[in-house]
Structure formats: C-alpha cells, structure tokens
Design a protein around this motif. Structure first.
Motif, PDB file in Angstrom:
ATOM      1  N   MET A  72       2.180   1.039  11.496  1.00 26.70           N
ATOM      2  CA  MET A  72       3.196   0.691  10.516  1.00 26.70           C
ATOM      3  C   MET A  72       3.076   1.475   9.224  1.00 26.70           C
ATOM      4  O   MET A  72       4.046   1.545   8.454  1.00 26.70           O
ATOM      5  CB  MET A  72       3.119  -0.817  10.225  1.00 26.70           C
ATOM      6  CG  MET A  72       3.421  -1.687  11.427  1.00 26.70           C
ATOM      7  SD  MET A  72       3.162  -3.448  11.119  1.00 26.70           S
ATOM      8  CE  MET A  72       4.490  -3.804   9.997  1.00 26.70           C
ATOM      9  N   VAL A  73       1.907   2.102   8.945  1.00 26.54           N
ATOM     10  CA  VAL A  73       1.718   2.741   7.637  1.00 26.54           C
ATOM     11  C   VAL A  73       1.332   4.218   7.726  1.00 26.54           C
ATOM     12  O   VAL A  73       1.323   4.899   6.688  1.00 26.54           O
ATOM     13  CB  VAL A  73       0.636   1.998   6.823  1.00 26.54           C
ATOM     14  CG1 VAL A  73       1.050   0.572   6.559  1.00 26.54           C
ATOM     15  CG2 VAL A  73      -0.717   2.046   7.518  1.00 26.54           C
ATOM     16  N   ILE A  74       1.039   4.741   8.900  1.00 23.03           N
ATOM     17  CA  ILE A  74       0.509   6.104   8.970  1.00 23.03           C
ATOM     18  C   ILE A  74       1.594   7.158   9.121  1.00 23.03           C
ATOM     19  O   ILE A  74       1.364   8.341   8.869  1.00 23.03           O
ATOM     20  CB  ILE A  74      -0.512   6.224  10.123  1.00 23.03           C
ATOM     21  CG1 ILE A  74      -1.424   7.440   9.895  1.00 23.03           C
ATOM     22  CG2 ILE A  74       0.203   6.320  11.467  1.00 23.03           C
ATOM     23  CD1 ILE A  74      -2.614   7.488  10.817  1.00 23.03           C
ATOM     24  N   LEU A 131      -4.302  13.943   2.786  1.00 22.47           N
ATOM     25  CA  LEU A 131      -4.441  12.499   2.911  1.00 22.47           C
ATOM     26  C   LEU A 131      -3.119  11.761   2.779  1.00 22.47           C
ATOM     27  O   LEU A 131      -2.984  10.627   3.243  1.00 22.47           O
ATOM     28  CB  LEU A 131      -5.432  11.979   1.858  1.00 22.47           C
ATOM     29  CG  LEU A 131      -6.882  12.441   2.013  1.00 22.47           C
ATOM     30  CD1 LEU A 131      -7.737  11.869   0.893  1.00 22.47           C
ATOM     31  CD2 LEU A 131      -7.438  12.027   3.369  1.00 22.47           C
ATOM     32  N   VAL A 132      -2.127  12.375   2.134  1.00 16.94           N
ATOM     33  CA  VAL A 132      -0.837  11.697   1.937  1.00 16.94           C
ATOM     34  C   VAL A 132       0.232  12.218   2.894  1.00 16.94           C
ATOM     35  O   VAL A 132       1.384  11.801   2.806  1.00 16.94           O
ATOM     36  CB  VAL A 132      -0.367  11.857   0.479  1.00 16.94           C
ATOM     37  CG1 VAL A 132      -1.304  11.136  -0.462  1.00 16.94           C
ATOM     38  CG2 VAL A 132      -0.247  13.325   0.102  1.00 16.94           C
ATOM     39  N   GLY A 179       4.385   8.246   1.080  1.00 14.76           N
ATOM     40  CA  GLY A 179       3.509   7.082   1.062  1.00 14.76           C
ATOM     41  C   GLY A 179       2.888   6.781   2.397  1.00 14.76           C
ATOM     42  O   GLY A 179       1.849   6.116   2.475  1.00 14.76           O
ATOM     43  N   PHE A 180       3.514   7.260   3.454  1.00 18.37           N
ATOM     44  CA  PHE A 180       2.965   7.084   4.801  1.00 18.37           C
ATOM     45  C   PHE A 180       1.967   8.205   5.087  1.00 18.37           C
ATOM     46  O   PHE A 180       2.269   9.376   4.843  1.00 18.37           O
ATOM     47  CB  PHE A 180       4.081   7.114   5.856  1.00 18.37           C
ATOM     48  CG  PHE A 180       5.044   5.977   5.746  1.00 18.37           C
ATOM     49  CD1 PHE A 180       4.791   4.773   6.369  1.00 18.37           C
ATOM     50  CD2 PHE A 180       6.208   6.110   4.999  1.00 18.37           C
ATOM     51  CE1 PHE A 180       5.674   3.714   6.267  1.00 18.37           C
ATOM     52  CE2 PHE A 180       7.108   5.058   4.892  1.00 18.37           C
ATOM     53  CZ  PHE A 180       6.833   3.857   5.529  1.00 18.37           C
ATOM     54  N   GLY A 181       0.814   7.848   5.615  1.00 20.56           N
ATOM     55  CA  GLY A 181      -0.148   8.895   5.925  1.00 20.56           C
ATOM     56  C   GLY A 181      -1.554   8.355   6.094  1.00 20.56           C
ATOM     57  O   GLY A 181      -1.792   7.144   6.223  1.00 20.56           O
ATOM     58  N   VAL A 199       0.827  -1.213   0.000  1.00 16.70           N
ATOM     59  CA  VAL A 199       0.000   0.000   0.000  1.00 16.70           C
ATOM     60  C   VAL A 199       0.856   1.256   0.000  1.00 16.70           C
ATOM     61  O   VAL A 199       0.624   2.180  -0.796  1.00 16.70           O
ATOM     62  CB  VAL A 199      -0.962  -0.010   1.211  1.00 16.70           C
ATOM     63  CG1 VAL A 199      -1.774   1.281   1.253  1.00 16.70           C
ATOM     64  CG2 VAL A 199      -1.890  -1.217   1.151  1.00 16.70           C
ATOM     65  N   VAL A 200       1.849   1.319   0.881  1.00 18.63           N
ATOM     66  CA  VAL A 200       2.684   2.524   0.990  1.00 18.63           C
ATOM     67  C   VAL A 200       3.413   2.821  -0.325  1.00 18.63           C
ATOM     68  O   VAL A 200       3.372   3.965  -0.812  1.00 18.63           O
ATOM     69  CB  VAL A 200       3.664   2.396   2.170  1.00 18.63           C
ATOM     70  CG1 VAL A 200       4.682   3.539   2.149  1.00 18.63           C
ATOM     71  CG2 VAL A 200       2.902   2.398   3.493  1.00 18.63           C
TER      72      VAL A 200
END
Length: 320
Positions: free
Chosen positions: A251-253, A263-264, A171-173, A159-160
């Motif tokens: 792990m992804v935000i 959003l990003v 990509g993190f967010g 996803v990232v």
C-alpha cells in the motif's frame, strides 16, 4: 486331593495377580494415547510443510524447465515484464528489482527498529521493570495485535504524505515502506529482546556490581554481551517478518517493478508483486510461472532466515 486343588487354586491366583500387575493402568493408557495424538499432529505438520515446499518448487521451477528461462538471467535481470519477449525471444522476467526492494526495505527497517527495541527492552528489564511491565508491555502487545491492513492505511494517510512533504516525490517508495515495517516489527524484536535479557542469570549482575561496576557498565559489558545470541535471534526474526510482509508494504511502496534509484522513488518487493499479479494471470502461463518463481525465492529466503535463527540459537546454547 485337597493339596492338588489348593495348588491349582494358588497357581490360578498367581496368574491372575501377574496379569493384573502387567496390565496397563488407565493413566498409562491415557499417556500412550496422548503420545499417539502428539506424534500424529507432528506428522501432519511435517507433511504439510514438505507438501508446501514441493508444490511451490514444482510451480516455481516451471519457469526454468518449461519456459526455458535462464536462472541467472531471472535473478539478475532488471526488467520485469514476463508477457513480453526480448529480441532473442526470451521473456523479460528479471526479478532483481523485487529482490533488491525486499532486501533494502527489510535491512533498513531492522536497522531502524533495533536501537528502539534494545532501548525499550533495557528499560523494561534493567532500569524500571515495574513501570516497564505496567506501561510498555501492554503497548507492545497492542502493536502486535493490530492487523497489517491497519498499518497500511495509516502509512497511506500519514506516512506517505509526510514523506512527500519532507523529501518530495510522490511519497510512495522505500522510505515509506521502511517506516511502516519499522513499526510492524518493533514489538516482535522488543518482546524477544526482553526475553533474552531476562534469561541472563541474576548472579551475573550481582557479580559485576560487587566488583565495582556501575549500573550502565553492568548493562553494557555484562548483560548485553550475555544476551547477544538472543538479541541477534530477535533481529533476524524481525527481518524474516519484514521480508514476508505483503499488504502493508504494497500500500505504501508504489509497486513499480524498477530498481530503486533512491529512498523516495517508487519500488516493489517480492510480496507486493505477488499479491497484485497472481490474480491476473492464467495458471500455467509464463506470467503465472514467473510469479511462482518469485514465490519460490521468497520461500527460500524464509527458510534461510529460519536456518540462521537456529544457528544463532545453537551457538548461544553452546556458549552458556
């Protein structure tokens, strides 16, 4: 004399028979034992819940009573750095970035998951129940059983980079967290929506079809409307699940304690800050108390979600 003995014997037999009749049977004793065990388990669970609430509240309120942080400043402050004090000597403990991040990710994932969940549930219950039960139900159950860390790794490796390639940035967010939570809460919302649709009486459908309604008109105007309380319960339950998720979102935000600017852009949630910071603080310090205050906010929101679920369920029961 014989009559006296006979009378005594008869009285003795009556007392013995009465005692046998009043004596509890083995099944009755087992039932009473089962009720006692159930009541004891219920009391233990109730005491455990109240103990958790009291413990978290006592720790979380220390920020406001021991460290003298204003609760309004805590909830509306935009800077999160409890180890540093501002010009007025007050700790910079503003929880608004984490609260906003938690709500944004939760709402967006629920909005994204709801159409897919309702569509899947309609296919499984109204359009093709046999194929739905054979194909989609095992897939849904499989998604429920996947651990959170696996979702986090998939988000980190798939996803990232995809978000980075399509939308730019690191990509993190928020967007990456939304996609991961969308997949995580989708099986929960789907399974509860299926149960809500199956609980609609069959004669509702038969009556609509008898009046000349098509299958889609029956689904839209009859089945979905009758199942609305159960579907709302499923959505709120999925939101509660998303709001409390920690590891996969962390792990992804991006874990940046900043108000989301897009959003990003990297952001953080209540759970991500708690999991990354609680092991690096000293018990009783300002930093530790501030984290416990975040935990209190998280617990309060979970209780509110459960209250909303109960209210929706009660309203649905009253309308039937």
């Amino acid at each position: 004399m014989l009559m006296g003995q006979s009378s005594k014997w008869g009285t003795h037999m009556n007392k013995k028979l009465k005692a046998q009749l009043l004596k509890r049977s083995k099944a009755a004793r087992l039932e009473q034992f089962g009720k006692g065990i159930s009541f004891l388990a219920l009391m233990i669970i109730t005491l455990a819940v109240f103990a958790i609430i009291i413990f978290v509240a006592s720790k979380g309120l220390s920020t406001f009573f021991s460290n003298h942080v204003n609760i309004v400043d805590f909830l509306t402050g935009k800077v999160w750095n409890p180890s540093v004090t501002d010009a007025n000597g007050k700790p910079e403990a503003g929880a608004l970035p984490m609260i906003a991040g938690s709500f944004i990710v939760t709402i967006l994932s629920a909005l994204l998951a709801t159409p897919f969940a309702i569509g899947t549930a309609i296919f499984m219950t109204e359009i093709s129940p046999k194929k739905g039960a054979k194909i989609l139900q095992p897939v849904t159950e499989l998604l429920v059983g996947i651990p959170s860390v696996v979702y986090g790794f998939i988000g980190l490796t798939v996803v990232v980079p995809t978000v980075r390639h399509l939308f730019g940035g690191s990509g993190f967010g928020i967007l990456s967290g939304t996609f991961v939570l969308f997949v995580m809460i989708l099986p929960t919302v789907t399974s509860m929506t299926v149960d809500a649709l199956r609980s609609v009486p069959r004669f509702y459908r038969e009556a609509a079809l008898a009046l000349g309604a098509t299958q889609w008109q029956t689904i839209y105007k009859v089945v979905l409307r009758a199942a609305t309380p159960g579907m709302l319960t499923a959505i709120v339950f999925g939101m509660a699940r998303a709001f409390g998720e920690a590891l996969a979102v962390q792990m992804v935000i991006g874990n940046a304690a900043l108000l989301p600017s897009g959003l990003v852009s990297p952001a953080s949630t209540l759970t991500s800050v708690l999991t990354t910071g609680i092991g690096n603080t000293v018990m009783g310090s300002m930093q530790n108390n501030a984290l416990w205050s975040l935990a209190l906010v998280l617990l309060t929101m979970s209780l509110i979600f459960n209250l909303v679920i109960r209210l929706i369920g009660r309203k649905g029961a009253m309308t039937k």
